[in-house]
Every structure is written in structure tokens, then in C-alpha cells.
Design a protein around this motif. Structure first.
Motif, PDB file in Angstrom:
ATOM      1  N   UNK A 103     -10.834   3.032  -2.178  1.00  0.00           N
ATOM      2  CA  UNK A 103     -10.574   1.774  -2.719  1.00  0.00           C
ATOM      3  C   UNK A 103     -11.763   0.880  -2.684  1.00  0.00           C
ATOM      4  N   UNK A 104     -12.979   1.611  -2.192  1.00  0.00           N
ATOM      5  CA  UNK A 104     -14.184   0.649  -2.221  1.00  0.00           C
ATOM      6  C   UNK A 104     -14.192   0.279  -0.821  1.00  0.00           C
ATOM      7  N   UNK A 105     -13.296   0.420   0.133  1.00  0.00           N
ATOM      8  CA  UNK A 105     -13.545  -0.112   1.569  1.00  0.00           C
ATOM      9  C   UNK A 105     -14.294   0.700   2.350  1.00  0.00           C
ATOM     10  N   UNK A 106     -14.355   0.436   3.627  1.00  0.00           N
ATOM     11  CA  UNK A 106     -14.841   1.258   4.768  1.00  0.00           C
ATOM     12  C   UNK A 106     -14.071   2.585   4.816  1.00  0.00           C
ATOM     13  N   UNK A 107     -14.715   3.619   5.677  1.00  0.00           N
ATOM     14  CA  UNK A 107     -14.092   4.584   6.006  1.00  0.00           C
ATOM     15  C   UNK A 107     -13.228   4.397   7.304  1.00  0.00           C
ATOM     16  N   UNK A 108     -12.046   4.087   7.162  1.00  0.00           N
ATOM     17  CA  UNK A 108     -11.299   4.020   8.117  1.00  0.00           C
ATOM     18  C   UNK A 108      -9.759   4.314   7.970  1.00  0.00           C
ATOM     19  N   UNK A 109      -9.469   4.977   6.854  1.00  0.00           N
ATOM     20  CA  UNK A 109      -7.899   5.353   6.979  1.00  0.00           C
ATOM     21  C   UNK A 109      -8.114   6.482   5.813  1.00  0.00           C
ATOM     22  N   UNK A 110      -7.450   7.610   5.875  1.00  0.00           N
ATOM     23  CA  UNK A 110      -7.248   8.648   4.947  1.00  0.00           C
ATOM     24  C   UNK A 110      -6.016   8.321   3.906  1.00  0.00           C
ATOM     25  N   UNK A 111      -5.132   7.377   4.268  1.00  0.00           N
ATOM     26  CA  UNK A 111      -4.095   7.094   3.439  1.00  0.00           C
ATOM     27  C   UNK A 111      -4.375   5.549   2.984  1.00  0.00           C
ATOM     28  N   UNK A 112      -4.705   5.457   1.745  1.00  0.00           N
ATOM     29  CA  UNK A 112      -4.632   4.095   1.280  1.00  0.00           C
ATOM     30  C   UNK A 112      -3.509   3.499   0.892  1.00  0.00           C
ATOM     31  N   UNK A 113      -3.430   2.351   0.124  1.00  0.00           N
ATOM     32  CA  UNK A 113      -2.292   1.599  -0.308  1.00  0.00           C
ATOM     33  C   UNK A 113      -1.377   2.825  -1.183  1.00  0.00           C
ATOM     34  N   UNK A 114      -0.222   2.608  -1.033  1.00  0.00           N
ATOM     35  CA  UNK A 114       0.725   3.491  -1.816  1.00  0.00           C
ATOM     36  C   UNK A 114       1.068   4.749  -1.203  1.00  0.00           C
ATOM     37  N   UNK A 115       1.544   5.777  -1.822  1.00  0.00           N
ATOM     38  CA  UNK A 115       1.935   7.055  -1.187  1.00  0.00           C
ATOM     39  C   UNK A 115       0.866   7.742  -0.650  1.00  0.00           C
TER      40      UNK A 115
END
Lengths: 358, 576
Positions: B191-203
Motif C-alpha cells: 500500500x505504499x507504506x513501509x515494511x511493517x506488516x504482511x497483512x495490509x487493510x482487509x483480509x
């Protein structure tokens, strides 16, 4: 013929690919009996041949179960004597199960008074003795192996669920000495010989169109090859096996070679065309050319069948079995590292056809 | 075989020099550690790949993937994995050797995140991270493994799991060349953010591509991964003396200590493991089986044989936990050491002095050990035994020597070169479910029994049976022990016995409800274990069919033999 995707044939190569990076000498037990004698659909035999300085050629089979049509898997001995004048005598002598014994530990076979036995000392090559005394034909020969025993990979090729075929070569080259009996004559002989051993659980014509098989004996090298063309049940797969030995050691064991058949010529005796030139090429390692100089035998194998079998084979199974024994001039070029050695000579090789090879 | 036109197409994608279809290269990629376990005929060589390609970018991999969607070939990516699961499953497989993708893309010191390409090895990343006061979890195959592989693609168990967890959970975003060839970045970076989560918004679809075991290259290529980092508050580097294979630290590292904890019983070692985790004392830990302890005490196999034959280790070191304590300050370190000592005392254990004991000493004590079934039980009853033990001193060099052995295993992950292969040339493993720390020992006991007949017949190395190796995870919330054995790679009977042991253990694992073993991946294993575990194998096959309808990726280690594989390549196997 290029081996197609989806073939059901699984060869026994130990790898990488269709070759053996590690070539281990055969053990004695591998030349022992493998099948259960009398088991339906199982065939096994020990094959010996010898070419003598006298000009005679001798072939001997010890059959635990004879694979040839009409023989019904019978145990027995088979002997073929080809005389210097081209005259041939061929006999199969069946033996009942009680009169035929074979060890599973090593080549130790008895068929009536006929026998095959082997001895091998630690670190030495084996010494085989065969004795045949049948219908004015016989031999008493000692084979001293000059090359380590070999098998292509595991020695076993699996043809889908139709069966398997196993092939081991206890020696591809041996010195032979002894006597042969031709009628009332007992002839002292000396020459060069070969022994292999097969077992399988199907009949060749059911999945094989033809095969070409032979050896080359040159000053430094021994080569043994086979090209087995399967039929459409096996996606027209071609089983290829080749062994090259330098001195005693097998240095190449592979199915990765080009096998080029050229200059086909029709032979009315066998009712088939045969290639007058064969080229066997392992890129960067080996090239051998065989040019036929004489057709020693060309036979319509239907002539050996009983009338009933002949009718079935010809009109129902649409088989045209033909057999060639050919004498060829050869040249062989072996490359190892930066060194290439070329040698020449003459050799005998064979073709068995159920269908055309063209 | 690739045609001339097909080869040209591949060379146009990555450049001529990075496509190898010559026999020597392909043969070099047809042999792997324990690859004879893959076939009934005990063959050393796997299928020979159709070609080996070394791409440089995700875009190149995308094009290669699209090529395989159109053609009768498949891709199988791997990075450092010279293990059989990296092998081609078919002669139609084109191996993607990702060694040119070896960049540490980013180290976010503040947020403790690294972003790496596939061929960044744990040891290289760790060495770089130490300069920034950071560290990374490494799995037990050793420091030379790919961090991306253990994070995104396969397994994830390692000695630092005590404080750093199972590697799959350290994944913080992943870039994925899907089986269609599309490049997708999952999680926050997508989503264009930094690498801090494998799960973005949504499922979240983390489970789709990673799950428990991983996809082993069977469902696309992972080209970047974000990985969670942990603190390292010791020196950024160290100096050694000596020579290969035994280097010795010049001095101890600050805020770092290694302890060998010995317990008289299984109950005591497990209780201590939970307590150490609760107190967060264990930066890393390793249940060191007796044979491996003996191995660590010796420099060569002759010494090992002499030492093992005294029988002392079999009785004294049956339940040993080696623990690395790391403090983020001097005070914290001191507190953790104090806590560790208290826990060991309460658990009825003994801390072995960090001293390389002269081998002759074992001959002296041998008669005493012969007299008692569990001499450690008696020893730990002696008043002030820990204090007496602590007073044992040999030379500083002897102390550093043993410390270094433990340091390289527990901190630098040089475990297999020291332990796995030295004694017998070959190592196999079995069981290894990720469950409770207690169940780890149940698995170790079980596999020791399975191994025993083969040991008695001399078919595999006599390691005492219990070579259960593993440790705690997530500070004791989970545990893992796999059942290792040592065999002779040169002896067909030894290989045969090994295969039989592993096969028996697979079925025994089901019968005894011992969880999903380390080998539970790939078609035949999924078919075996799936019905006992919510039919997970059916879900895997559905995922594969949906995402890779054209079999663009070789799936033998994921969902099963590929559609495109030859018939003879679809047979079962016993992976060890």
C-alpha cells in the motif's frame, strides 16, 4: 526417434540424467537366478557367445524360462554353431523342471548334464565355465573376463504397468579357450567371448518394435551398446544403453547418445531393411562408426515358428520378425580430457526386428 | 528439452550468460543432501533440470513465469537451499538460482526491520546487523541459509526461537511473483507504506503463501521480504584465534553468557524450560542431546569414540539444555544470570562449569557412573554442589574453547558443520512437530525407540538413541524437538535402515498424535497427514489449482507432483 514427453518407460539410470556417474562392478549374486522357475509370464536366460580363431562362432543360452514364441517359458539349453563356411546349426533342448537347477547366489546352472559355473577370487575378474553336450553339438569352454561386470543403472527398465526388463553384463569381453563339438569332431578353440543375463516379465513383441545390439573390441577399448525401439504403447520411446571400458574399467555408462541409422538396404532373407551404417555418438566423449561389410545371417524368424504360431504372428499380430547378424568395419574415437584416441577393427553385431526400423 | 527458440527466448529475458543448459551445470543442480531419500531405488541423483537460470530482478522472474505459463516447463526457485526440497521435481523444471539477488535493501534501525532479497544469508545479515545493535532469527540448518527462504517460503525453526519466535511470524511484508507472472507486494509495503506488516487493510492472505510449513517454491517466487529484527547489545564483532575447524574466541563478549544446564529427569528439564521462558532469560536455547555434548567436548572422531565409550555422557548428559543469556544492559544481564541460576536450583539441575574437561578425567569417573542408573540424581542432592562445581577451574584457554563451541552454535548458528555430519557423514531427521515443550520430549523418546533396533544391528550410528534436538519458542509458549539420527551415506544398508526409520516414524507420529512432523510437506506427506489434520491437503491443492492453473511452478514439495511432470516423476518418496 526423440523420446516423447509422457513416456511410461522408467529406466534404471542412477544419474545424473540417463547415465551413471558411479559405475560399480557387478557382484556375483547379480548373475544368479532372479525369477521363480515355472512362474507364468516370467523369462530369464544366461547368454554366452564366442568368436574363435578357427572362424567358428558359438552362441549358448541357459534358459530358466525361454522367452521365444512357442517355447512357453520352458527351461533348457540352446546352442547355435555358425561354421566358417556360413553353415549354421541351431538347437533348443528343453529340460523338465526337476532337471534344471539354478542358484540365486551366483551363476551356477545345471540342465541335465550341461552346466554353467563361475569362480571369482577377491579382487580378480571372474572365470566362467560352460559345458554343453547335446545332439552332436557341444562345447566345454572357459571364459576369463577381461572387463568388470556392468549393468546400466539398476539394470532394470520398467515399461509402465506392462512389465520390466532387466539386463546385466557380467563380462562384455573375455578370452575364451576350450573345445567345441561339431558332430564327431572335437575342435580345440581360442577366441574372444561375451556373456550377459536377462530377465523380464513380458514378451518382447508386445512393446518392442526392434532392437540393435552389438559390441566393439579394439586394442584399448570395449564397447557394448543396445538400442531398443519401443512401440506406440510406450510412446515410441527408445531405450538406449552403452558401456565403454578402457582396459578392465568401465569408464562410461550412459543412455545419452545419438544413435544414427543410415543407408538402409532391403534384405529378402529377413524380409526387412537394415542400416548399412551406424553412428554412435556421445558428444565430447565418444564416437563410433560401424559400416556393414557382410551380412552373416539374415533370417525371417517366422520360419522358426510352428505353422499355427506363424499364422497368428503374421496375420493376427501383424509381426514380421527378422534377424540380422552383421560383420562391420568400425572406427572408435574416445576423448578423455585433452586426449583423443582413435582405433579401428571389425566386429559383429545384431538386429532383431518385429517392425521396420526405417 | 528446450528448443533453440525457447532457449533464445529465455536468454532474451535474463541475458545469455545467465541461462545454463549445458550438461555439467544441469548435473551440478541434480544432487542434494539426502537426495537418495526421494526414490525407491536409492538413487543419489534427482531429476536433471531442463535449465538453470539466474535472474536478477522480479521483472525477469515475471517474464520467466509467463514463459512457463505458455510452455510445457515449470519453474522452481531456490536461494541457498542445497537440500533435497530445492531439487527439481521433473526434467521439465527450470531451476531459478536466485544467487544474484543478494542485496540487503534496507535496515531500519529505529523500527528494527530489514528488507532483503533471496540470497542474503543469515550470517551476512547478522554480521551487518550487529554493527547497528540488532540481530535476526536464524533457522537451525545454519547461518548460511537464506533469511527470505526461512521467513517466506519454508520451515522456520531455530535456536534463537526462544526469544525471536518461529520465523514465519517475523515476516513484515513480502514481494511475490505470482504463478501468473503478476508481481504483487503483500502487506503494508503493497500500500505504499513501509515494511511493517504482511497483512495490509482487509483480509490477510499470509496463510495462503506461508502457512505453517511454506510453499517451498511451489507457488511463485518471493523476491523481497521484510523481517523483524531483535536487539543485540554486545560487541559488533569479535576476534578469534586457532584454525579451522576449531576457532576460539579471544575473549568473552559483554552482556552475553552461555550456560550448560544439566537435569536428572525429563520433568525437570521441561519445567526449567518453561520457567526460563517466563523470566525471559533465554535469548537462545538448545536441548543438546548427550551425543552432541560429547561431540562438542572432542576435536575429532577418535576422541569422540573414546569419550562416548566411557558411558559417562549417556548417564550424565541425558537432559541438557544449553542456554545463551543476553542482557540489553550489564544490569539486565546480571539479573538474568541470577534468575537462571535460581531456576536451575529450584528445578534440581546443575550448571556445568564452562570448562573443557580433560578427556582422561572421564576414564577416572567411569566406574562411579557405572554403579548408578542416574548418577546426576545423586550428585544434585549433594549440599552446595553448584557452589563446589563453580569453583572448578582449568585454564582460560580451555574455558574459552568450550564457550566458543557453544557461542558458534547458539549465536552464530554454525551448528551442522560442527555436529550434524562429523561423526558419520550423514544425518537424517524425523518427527519435529511444533507444539509444547513437553511434547518435544515425547517425540524424542518415541524416535529413540524406533532407532534402537537399527543401532543394535550397527546399521546407524550408536548415538544412544535419543538425539532429540530443539528448544523452546516464544519464551516457552511453544517447543520443538526433532529426532535426528546419524547414518553412513556410503552404506546402502545404512541408507535403507534410515529410510525405514523415517517411514515408521511418519506412521507412528499419526498413531501417537505427535503432531505434524518436519517432513509433512509435499504431495505424499500431505496425503498422509492431511486426513488427520482437517484435510489441509485439499485446501493446498485448491490453492494451487486456482493460482497456478498452468502449472508454471514445480509443486512437488508443495501440493504434490506437478501436472506437467512425467509419469515416472509422480511416485512417492520419504523425505529425510
Amino acid at each position: 526417434m526423440i523420446n516423447k514427453a509422457g513416456s511410461m518407460v522408467k529406466e534404471g539410470w542412477t544419474g545424473p540424467g540417463s547415465r551413471d556417474a558411479t559405475i560399480k562392478p557387478l557382484t556375483l549374486v547379480e548373475d544368479g537366478l532372479h525369477i521363480d522357475i515355472g512362474a507364468k509370464g516370467m523369462y530369464e536366460w544366461w547368454y554366452f557367445d564366442a568368436h574363435f580363431e578357427t572362424g567358428h562362432t558359438l552362441v549358448v543360452f541357459f534358459h530358466a524360462a525361454n522367452p521365444n514364441p512357442g517355447m512357453g517359458g520352458k527351461p533348457g539349453v540352446e546352442i547355435v554353431l555358425l561354421r566358417p563356411d556360413g553353415k549354421k546349426t541351431h538347437a533348443f533342448v528343453p529340460y523338465g523342471k526337476p532337471d534344471f537347477t539354478a542358484s540365486r547366489d551366483k551363476a551356477d546352472v545345471k540342465a541335465g548334464a550341461n552346466y554353467l559355473r563361475v569362480e571369482q577370487s577377491e579382487g580378480e575378474l571372474p572365470r566362467y565355465e560352460i559345458y554343453i553336450n547335446e545332439k552332436d553339438l557341444g562345447c566345454h569352454l572357459t571364459y576369463r573376463a577381461e572387463v568388470n561386470g556392468w549393468k546400466p543403472g539398476t539394470g532394470v527398465s520398467q515399461f509402465g504397468n506392462l512389465g520390466y526388463f532387466a539386463w546385466v553384463v557380467p563380462f562384455a569381453r573375455a578370452s575364451v579357450e576350450g573345445t567345441i563339438t561339431d558332430g564327431s569332431n572335437t575342435i580345440p578353440v581360442r577366441g574372444v567371448g561375451y556373456h550377459d543375463h536377462n530377465w523380464l516379465n513380458f514378451q518382447f513383441p508386445t512393446i518392442i518394435d526392434y532392437w540393435m545390439w552389438g559390441r566393439i573390441y579394439s586394442e584399448h577399448y570395449t564397447m557394448s551398446y543396445a538400442f531398443i525401439q519401443c512401440n506406440k504403447k510406450m510412446d515410441n520411446y527408445a531405450v538406449k544403453v552403452l558401456m565403454l571400458a578402457e582396459g578392465r574399467e568401465a569408464i562410461l555408462s550412459t543412455g545419452e547418445f545419438d544413435f544414427i541409422k543410415q543407408d538402409f538396404e532391403y534384405n529378402p532373407g529377413a524380409k526387412h531393411s537394415y542400416p548399412k551404417k551406424l553412428t554412435i555418438r556421445v558428444p565430447d566423449e565418444l564416437e563410433a562408426n560401424l559400416v556393414v561389410k557382410e551380412v552373416l545371417e539374415a533370417e525371417d524368424m517366422l520360419n522358426n515358428f510352428s505353422p499355427v504360431l506363424r499364422f497368428i504372428a503374421k496375420n493376427i499380430l501383424r509381426l514380421k520378425p527378422g534377424y540380422f547378424r552383421l560383420a562391420s568395419d568400425f572406427d572408435i574415437k574416445v576423448t578423455r580430457g585433452a586426449k583423443t584416441v582413435k582405433e579401428t577393427g571389425t566386429t559383429l553385431h545384431e538386429i532383431v526386428m518385429f517392425k521396420s526400423a526405417e | 528439452m528446450l528448443t533453440v527458440d525457447e532457449l533464445k527466448e529465455l536468454k532474451d529475458i535474463v541475458g545469455e550468460e545467465w541461462v545454463k543448459d549445458d550438461l555439467p551445470t544441469r548435473d551440478a543442480y541434480s544432487i542434494y543432501y539426502n537426495s537418495s531419500s526421494l526414490n525407491k531405488e536409492d538413487k543419489l541423483w534427482t531429476a536433471r533440470p531442463a535449465a538453470v537460470i539466474m535472474p536478477k530482478t522480479p521483472e525477469e522472474i515475471s517474464q520467466l513465469t509467463k514463459f512457463c505459463n505458455r510452455k510445457d516447463f515449470m519453474l522452481k526457485p531456490f536461494s541457498t537451499g542445497w537440500i533435497t526440497s530445492s531439487a527439481p521435481g521433473s526434467r521439465k523444471t527450470i531451476l531459478l538460482d536466485l544467487k544474484r539477488m543478494d542485496k540487503i535493501i534496507d535496515i531500519d534501525v529505529k523500527n528494527q526491520i530489514a528488507v532483503v532479497e533471496p540470497y542474503v544469508r543469515a550470517i551476512d545479515l547478522q554480521s551487518e546487523l550487529w554493527k547497528h545493535g540488532l540481530n535476526v532469527h536464524a533457522v537451525s540448518c545454519g547461518g548460511n541459509h537464506s533469511i527470505l527462504a526461512s521467513t517466506a517460503a519454508a520451515w522456520g525453526y531455530g535456536i534463537t526461537g526462544a526469544s525471536m519466535g518461529y520465523q514465519a511470524r517475523n515476516m513484515l511484508g513480502v514481494e511475490w511473483v505470482m504463478p501468473s507472472g503478476e508481481i504483487l507486494t503483500l502487506g503494508s509495503p503493497g500500500d505504499g507504506a513501509e515494511w511493517f506488516s504482511t497483512d495490509g487493510p482487509g483480509p490477510g492472505v499470509r496463510g495462503l503463501i506461508r502457512g505453517f510449513q511454506g510453499t517451498f517454491g511451489g507457488l511463485g517466487t518471493f523476491t523481497k521480504v521484510g523481517v523483524k529484527l531483535y536487539r543485540w547489545d554486545s560487541d559488533p564483532e569479535y576476534e578469534v584465534h586457532g584454525g579451522s575447524p576449531k576457532y576460539v574466541l579471544n575473549r568473552e563478549l559483554p552482556n552475553l553468557g552461555v550456560f550448560i544446564l544439566m537435569f536428572p529427569s525429563k520433568e525437570q528439564i521441561t519445567d526449567a524450560g518453561y520457567k526460563l521462558g517466563e523470566a525471559e532469560c533465554n535469548y537462545s536455547d538448545f536441548r543438546m542431546p548427550a551425543f552432541f555434548i560429547a561431540l562438542g567436548f572432542t576435536d575429532n572422531n577418535l576422541e569422540l569414540k573414546q569419550l562416548w565409550s566411557t558411558g559417562v555422557f549417556q548417564k550424565l548428559a541425558r537432559y541438557v539444555l544449553t542456554v545463551c543469556v543476553h542482557g540489553h544492559s550489564k544490569k539486565e544481564y546480571q539479573w538474568k544470570v541470577k534468575a537462571l541460576k535460581q531456576i536451575v536450583k529450584e528445578s534440581g539441575g546443575l550448571i556445568l562449569p564452562m570448562q573443557q574437561i580433560p578427556l582422561a578425567a572421564f576414564d577416572i569417573v567411569k566406574p562411579f557412573f557405572k554403579m548408578f542408573k542416574n548418577p546426576l540424581k545423586l550428585i544434585t542432592k549433594i549440599p552446595f554442589i553448584q557452589e563446589i562445581t563453580d569453583m572448578m577451574k582449568t585454564s582460560e584457554e580451555m574455558r574459552l574453547k568450550l564457550l566458543t563451541t557453544a557461542f558458534f552454535i547458539l549465536v552464530r548458528h554454525a551448528n551442522n558443520s560442527q555436529g550434524g555430519f562429523r561423526a558419520s557423514s550423514g544425518m537424517f531427521t524425523s518427527v519435529g512437530a511444533f507444539d509444547t515443550w513437553d511434547m518435544g520430549f515425547e517425540q524424542a523418546d518415541y524416535i529413540a525407540g524406533v532407532k534402537r533396533p537399527a543401532i543394535e544391528k550397527g546399521l546407524i550410528l550408536d548415538d544412544g538413541g535419543d538425539l532429540g534436538s530443539g528448544g523452546t519458542f516464544d519464551f516457552g509458549h511453544l517447543g520443538y524437538i526433532e529426532g535426528i539420527g546419524e547414518y553412513s551415506t556410503n552404506d546402502p544398508e545404512s541408507r535403507k535402515a534410515t529410510k525405514a526409520i523415517v517411514e515408521e516414524s511418519l506412521h507412528g507420529t499419526i498413531e501417537r498424535s505427535l503432531g505434524l512432523p518436519i517432513a509433512a510437506f509435499g504431495g505424499p506427506m500431505n496425503q498422509l497427514f492431511g486426513p488427520h489434520c482437517y484435510n489441509y491437503h485439499e485446501m493446498i491443492m485448491k490453492i494451487k489449482a486456482k493460482l497456478d492453473p498452468n502449472s508454471s511452478y514445480d509443486s512437488w514439495t508443495y501440493s504434490g507432483a506437478s501436472e506437467k511432470a512425467f509419469p515416472d516423476e509422480k511416485e512417492g518418496y520419504t523425505f529425510f
